[in-house]
Design a protein around this motif. Structure first.
Motif, short mmCIF file in Angstrom:
data_model
loop_
_atom_site.label_atom_id
_atom_site.label_comp_id
_atom_site.label_asym_id
_atom_site.label_seq_id
_atom_site.Cartn_x
_atom_site.Cartn_y
_atom_site.Cartn_z
N LEU A 165 0.86 -1.18 0.00
CA LEU A 165 0.00 0.00 0.00
C LEU A 165 0.90 1.23 0.00
N HIS A 166 0.52 2.23 -0.79
CA HIS A 166 1.35 3.43 -0.88
C HIS A 166 0.47 4.66 -1.00
N TRP A 167 0.81 5.68 -0.19
CA TRP A 167 0.19 6.99 -0.33
C TRP A 167 1.21 7.93 -0.95
N GLU B 248 4.33 -4.27 2.84
CA GLU B 248 5.05 -3.02 2.63
C GLU B 248 4.03 -1.90 2.54
N TYR B 249 3.97 -1.08 3.58
CA TYR B 249 3.04 0.04 3.63
C TYR B 249 3.85 1.33 3.71
N SER B 250 3.85 2.09 2.63
CA SER B 250 4.75 3.24 2.52
C SER B 250 3.98 4.53 2.27
N ILE B 251 4.63 5.63 2.61
CA ILE B 251 4.03 6.94 2.43
C ILE B 251 5.12 7.96 2.13
N ARG C 270 7.22 2.14 6.11
CA ARG C 270 8.27 2.71 5.27
C ARG C 270 7.95 4.16 4.97
N LEU C 271 8.99 5.00 5.07
CA LEU C 271 8.83 6.42 4.77
C LEU C 271 9.72 6.80 3.59
N SER D 210 12.15 0.96 6.91
CA SER D 210 12.99 1.51 5.85
C SER D 210 12.71 2.99 5.69
N ILE D 211 13.79 3.76 5.52
CA ILE D 211 13.68 5.19 5.26
C ILE D 211 14.37 5.46 3.92
#
Length: 461
Positions: free
Chosen positions: A111-113, A146-149, A171-172, A210-211
């Motif tokens: 998922l990604h914003w 993996e949920y990132s924004i 994750r950022l 993770s950054i």
């Protein structure tokens, strides 16, 4: 000869400098059709053969408090935070319509914003959107997914970062571009170092896995000396991933870029020196050069996925989750479902009108042919895993690879003479020096490229 010497070949940069796709998809978005038949999307979504395939969800939040002059993203600059509320309500209605098309027992593993600036939303609005998503789709536990924004450190406090972690984000991706205050002023993105440090410290304190940090070379007033300071600072911060994009000056497409003085842009020679600096400093510091403009620590999942040959690309760039069907939500977002690409209306009025009328917001798309699917897989393998094993394509597609692509393989002879690829009887390998030119190598297999205007694409180098 050092690794950086192998990766950076000044003698070839001018030879292979060209405009070309980034291949977040093949065919590229230029092949999407306005008369796309939505029935193709509905059939792909309902395909029972995809029941064992995970889902990936992308949400586009287009709002930004201020506009960065270099930016080519689909965004809306506004200080009116109230504009997010009706847009959020429309995305939730879109969630309902998309969920009705899919088997929602299929787990969501990605998922990604993105945006815009997703943290334009208030904390309550973020909670509302994530809760609505979980109510309609089966999100895997965050230690399995993996949920990132994407984060603008000017818009995110330590409280914001902690809240995002509580929602499941692990994750950022931080936008920085350059730490130099003169450059920041010229691009209308004043971002003191302390803001970036605070967000990264908060992410680590809250257990983000993770950054990733974005930098850009080729911006106004950049010099080798000034950008070396930015890279030195970034290496002290030690993000897991660093993306260093070459600025694409395309004022004919992005009017806001006209706000920058072209006379202050680095010369072509300085751009090459900046690129060389990036490759040398990051590889000397132990980052793995993934390809194009991406670097990752050896311990990061991106580097490990490439080593396992499971790296993938989607519309957000490199991904560690291959074979997901991607559903796009929000204005301009793009989905990939089965053999279909579909893009929502790009403008907010068009998107909102479709949702308010009870329809999907899909405005254009393309259904891939058998040849498209074959070439897509070839280009993906080159871009991600830096090799082609002919027998894998022969088994999957029933073709004789060397015969089917004899013209393309012959056109790679020049790349081979320049030490960028190695052609074997059963395998094509992108050599270390070829990683910087992987877009050019992939372009050889693009059958649409000759009919497309090159000024629609950024420079490959």
């Amino acid at each position: 000869m050092s690794d950086a010497d192998l990766l950076f070949r000044p003698d070839l940069l001018a030879k292979y400098g060209a405009n070309g796709p980034r291949y977040t998809s093949y065919p590229t978005a230029l092949q999407f059709r306005d008369d796309f038949d939505l029935a193709h999307y509905a059939r792909a979504a309902a395909d029972p053969g995809a029941s064992d395939t995970d889902l990936s969800l992308y949400f586009h939040i287009p709002f930004c408090d201020t506009v960065c002059f270099y930016c080519g993203c689909n965004k809306i600059a506004t200080k009116n935070r109230a504009r997010a509320k009706p847009y959020l309500a429309q995305m939730i209605r879109e969630l309902d319509r998309q969920a009705a098309l899919f088997d929602t027992k299929r787990p969501v593993s990605q998922l990604h914003w993105g945006g815009g600036t997703p943290t334009f939303l208030s904390l309550d609005e973020m909670s509302t959107l994530m809760t609505a998503t979980r109510e309609r789709f089966a999100l895997r536990p965050d230690d399995e997914a993996e949920y990132s924004i994407e984060i603008d450190p000017r818009e995110a406090s330590a409280q914001t970062v902690a809240h995002l972690r509580s929602l499941g984000f692990n994750r950022l991706s931080l936008g920085v571009q350059d730490f130099d205050p003169v450059v920041q002023q010229a691009i209308n993105r004043v971002q003191p170092l302390e803001l970036t440090v605070d967000v990264m410290n908060a992410a680590r304190a809250n257990g983000f896995e993770s950054i990733s940090v974005d930098l850009i070379y080729g911006l106004p007033h950049q010099s080798v000396k000034s950008f070396r300071r930015t890279l030195d600072t970034m290496l002290l911060l030690a993000p897991d991933r660093i993306s260093v994009f070459g600025y694409a000056h395309m004022p004919h497409l992005f009017k806001m870029q006209r706000q920058m003085d072209e006379a202050t842009l680095p010369t072509p020679a300085t751009r090459l020196a900046l690129l060389q600096l990036v490759v040398e400093q990051l590889t000397d510091a132990g980052y793995v050069y993934i390809g194009m403009d991406h670097f990752a620590l050896p311990t990061d999942e991106l580097a490990r996925a490439q080593a396992r040959r499971t790296l993938h690309r989607n519309f957000q760039g490199y991904s560690t989750r291959a074979d997901c069907d991607l559903i796009g939500f929000g204005a301009s977002s793009i989905g990939k479902v089965g053999d279909v690409y579909a893009q929502n209306a790009k403008d907010l009025p068009g998107y909102g009108a479709a949702i308010d009328a009870g329809r999907l917001a899909i405005a254009r798309g393309v259904r891939l042919t058998a040849d498209d699917r074959l070439r897509r897989d070839i280009i993906t393998e080159l871009m991600c895993n830096l090799e082609l094993r002919y027998d894998e394509f022969e088994a999957a597609y029933g073709v004789r690879f060397a015969a089917t692509f004899s013209d393309e393989l012959e056109r790679l002879a020049g790349f081979e003479r320049d030490g960028l690829v190695a052609r074997g009887a059963n395998r094509l390998e992108v050599l270390p020096a070829g990683r910087m030119f992987v877009r050019n190598i992939a372009m050889v297999f693009d059958r649409y490229l000759g009919a497309q205007r090159p000024d629609r694409f950024s420079r490959t180098i």
